[in-house]
Design a protein around this motif. Structure first.
Motif, mmCIF file in Angstrom:
data_model
loop_
_atom_site.group_PDB
_atom_site.id
_atom_site.type_symbol
_atom_site.label_atom_id
_atom_site.label_comp_id
_atom_site.label_asym_id
_atom_site.label_seq_id
_atom_site.Cartn_x
_atom_site.Cartn_y
_atom_site.Cartn_z
ATOM 1 N N ILE A 1 0.838 -1.212 0.000
ATOM 2 C CA ILE A 1 0.000 0.000 0.000
ATOM 3 C C ILE A 1 0.877 1.267 0.000
ATOM 4 C CG2 ILE A 1 -2.046 -1.050 1.058
ATOM 5 C CD1 ILE A 1 -1.012 0.078 3.785
ATOM 6 N N PHE A 2 2.182 1.093 -0.160
ATOM 7 C CA PHE A 2 3.145 2.196 -0.272
ATOM 8 C C PHE A 2 3.077 3.135 0.933
ATOM 9 C CE2 PHE A 2 2.016 0.560 -4.409
ATOM 10 C CZ PHE A 2 3.273 0.187 -4.887
ATOM 11 N N CYS A 3 2.964 2.550 2.111
ATOM 12 C CA CYS A 3 2.885 3.349 3.338
ATOM 13 C C CYS A 3 4.256 3.893 3.752
ATOM 14 C CB CYS A 3 2.292 2.514 4.467
ATOM 15 S SG CYS A 3 3.340 1.107 4.938
ATOM 16 N N ARG B 1 5.038 6.843 -3.100
ATOM 17 C CA ARG B 1 3.596 6.564 -3.069
ATOM 18 C C ARG B 1 2.906 7.056 -4.340
ATOM 19 N NH1 ARG B 1 -0.656 6.760 1.482
ATOM 20 N NH2 ARG B 1 1.099 6.674 2.884
ATOM 21 N N THR B 2 3.310 8.226 -4.838
ATOM 22 C CA THR B 2 2.666 8.800 -6.026
ATOM 23 C C THR B 2 2.888 7.922 -7.259
ATOM 24 O OG1 THR B 2 3.247 10.924 -5.071
ATOM 25 C CG2 THR B 2 2.385 10.963 -7.298
ATOM 26 N N ALA B 3 4.134 7.503 -7.445
ATOM 27 C CA ALA B 3 4.449 6.677 -8.621
ATOM 28 C C ALA B 3 4.140 5.197 -8.384
ATOM 29 C CB ALA B 3 5.925 6.840 -8.971
ATOM 30 N N LYS B 4 3.706 4.881 -7.162
ATOM 31 C CA LYS B 4 3.447 3.483 -6.759
ATOM 32 C C LYS B 4 4.660 2.599 -7.069
ATOM 33 C CE LYS B 4 -1.541 3.551 -6.508
ATOM 34 N NZ LYS B 4 -1.405 4.181 -5.203
ATOM 35 N N GLN B 5 5.800 3.070 -6.555
ATOM 36 C CA GLN B 5 7.065 2.373 -6.805
ATOM 37 C C GLN B 5 7.732 1.996 -5.482
ATOM 38 O OE1 GLN B 5 9.954 4.100 -9.658
ATOM 39 N NE2 GLN B 5 11.473 3.863 -8.013
ATOM 40 N N TRP B 6 8.251 0.806 -5.444
ATOM 41 C CA TRP B 6 9.011 0.314 -4.281
ATOM 42 C C TRP B 6 10.343 -0.185 -4.825
ATOM 43 C CZ3 TRP B 6 11.510 -4.039 -2.578
ATOM 44 C CH2 TRP B 6 11.685 -4.194 -1.198
ATOM 45 N N ASP B 7 11.445 0.266 -4.221
ATOM 46 C CA ASP B 7 12.746 -0.214 -4.714
ATOM 47 C C ASP B 7 13.674 -0.543 -3.558
ATOM 48 O OD1 ASP B 7 14.471 2.268 -4.124
ATOM 49 O OD2 ASP B 7 12.896 3.128 -5.401
ATOM 50 N N ILE B 8 14.666 -1.330 -3.889
ATOM 51 C CA ILE B 8 15.634 -1.744 -2.862
ATOM 52 C C ILE B 8 17.031 -1.811 -3.481
ATOM 53 C CG2 ILE B 8 15.074 -4.207 -3.282
ATOM 54 C CD1 ILE B 8 15.721 -4.637 -0.253
ATOM 55 N N GLU B 9 17.989 -1.229 -2.759
ATOM 56 C CA GLU B 9 19.391 -1.345 -3.176
ATOM 57 C C GLU B 9 19.937 -2.580 -2.485
ATOM 58 O OE1 GLU B 9 22.152 1.731 -3.695
ATOM 59 O OE2 GLU B 9 20.607 3.286 -3.661
ATOM 60 N N ARG B 10 20.079 -3.637 -3.241
ATOM 61 C CA ARG B 10 20.389 -4.955 -2.685
ATOM 62 C C ARG B 10 21.665 -4.999 -1.864
ATOM 63 N NH1 ARG B 10 15.838 -7.789 -2.525
ATOM 64 N NH2 ARG B 10 14.767 -7.822 -4.506
ATOM 65 N N LEU B 11 22.705 -4.313 -2.304
ATOM 66 C CA LEU B 11 23.971 -4.452 -1.600
ATOM 67 C C LEU B 11 24.076 -3.522 -0.383
ATOM 68 C CD1 LEU B 11 26.344 -5.047 -4.633
ATOM 69 C CD2 LEU B 11 25.129 -6.700 -3.217
ATOM 70 N N ALA C 1 3.512 -1.098 -8.885
ATOM 71 C CA ALA C 1 2.190 -1.718 -8.752
ATOM 72 C C ALA C 1 1.604 -1.866 -10.140
ATOM 73 C CB ALA C 1 1.294 -0.854 -7.886
ATOM 74 N N ARG C 2 0.907 -2.965 -10.346
ATOM 75 C CA ARG C 2 0.271 -3.158 -11.646
ATOM 76 C C ARG C 2 -0.904 -2.216 -11.799
ATOM 77 N NH1 ARG C 2 -1.187 -9.218 -12.524
ATOM 78 N NH2 ARG C 2 -1.556 -9.044 -10.304
ATOM 79 N N VAL C 3 -1.061 -1.656 -13.003
ATOM 80 C CA VAL C 3 -2.221 -0.810 -13.274
ATOM 81 C C VAL C 3 -3.395 -1.747 -13.571
ATOM 82 C CG1 VAL C 3 -3.182 0.958 -14.800
ATOM 83 C CG2 VAL C 3 -0.738 0.956 -14.262
#
Ligand code: SF4
Ligand code: SF4
Length: 120
Positions: free
Chosen positions: A46-48, A64-74, A111-113
């Motif tokens: 839910i991009f909280c 939250r606006t772009a509905k994007q979640w990212d992670i820098e793995r290292l 998030a999928r549209v």
């Protein structure tokens, strides 16, 4: 250690297999409960931003606006803090490690549209 002991030890070691694996060329078998990397079920998110705020290394980004979640793995130290605080339980620890890299490794999820809404 006498000279004889030392010589025997050196000769024995010369003919033994190395104790280490040729990782990542030779694939490692991970234990079932190894904390390897964080996985996300992006459709449940839910991009909280709770995971991002609690992450001690700042590895997670949430837009939250772009509905994007990212992670820098290292950057991730596999502490599992994000998994514990997520209110939707959409994060989990999977057992395979991120492959080594000289640069940063960033995985981005959107998030999928829904089918009935137009793409932005
Ligand atoms: S805490 Fe969970 S629901 Fe909230 S942004 Fe992170 S992954 Fe998504
Ligand atoms: S496991 Fe820990 S370090 Fe890795 S992203 Fe989650 S909170 Fe951050």
């Amino acid at each position: 250690m006498t000279v004889l002991h030392f010589s025997t030890y050196v000769i024995k070691k010369l003919f033994q297999k190395p104790a280490t694996h040729l990782y990542p060329i030779k694939k490692q078998k991970f234990f079932e409960r190894t904390r390897g990397h964080v996985a996300i079920d992006i459709d449940a998110c839910i991009f909280c931003g709770m995971c991002s705020r609690k992450c001690p290394t700042g590895a997670i980004g949430v837009d939250r606006t772009a509905k994007q979640w990212d992670i820098e793995r290292l950057k991730c130290i596999q502490c599992s803090c994000c998994v514990e605080v997520c209110p939707k339980k959409c994060l989990s620890m999977e057992n395979a490690y991120t492959a080594p890299s000289e640069g940063s490794v960033k995985d981005v999820f959107h998030a999928r549209v829904p089918d009935n809404q137009p793409d932005r």
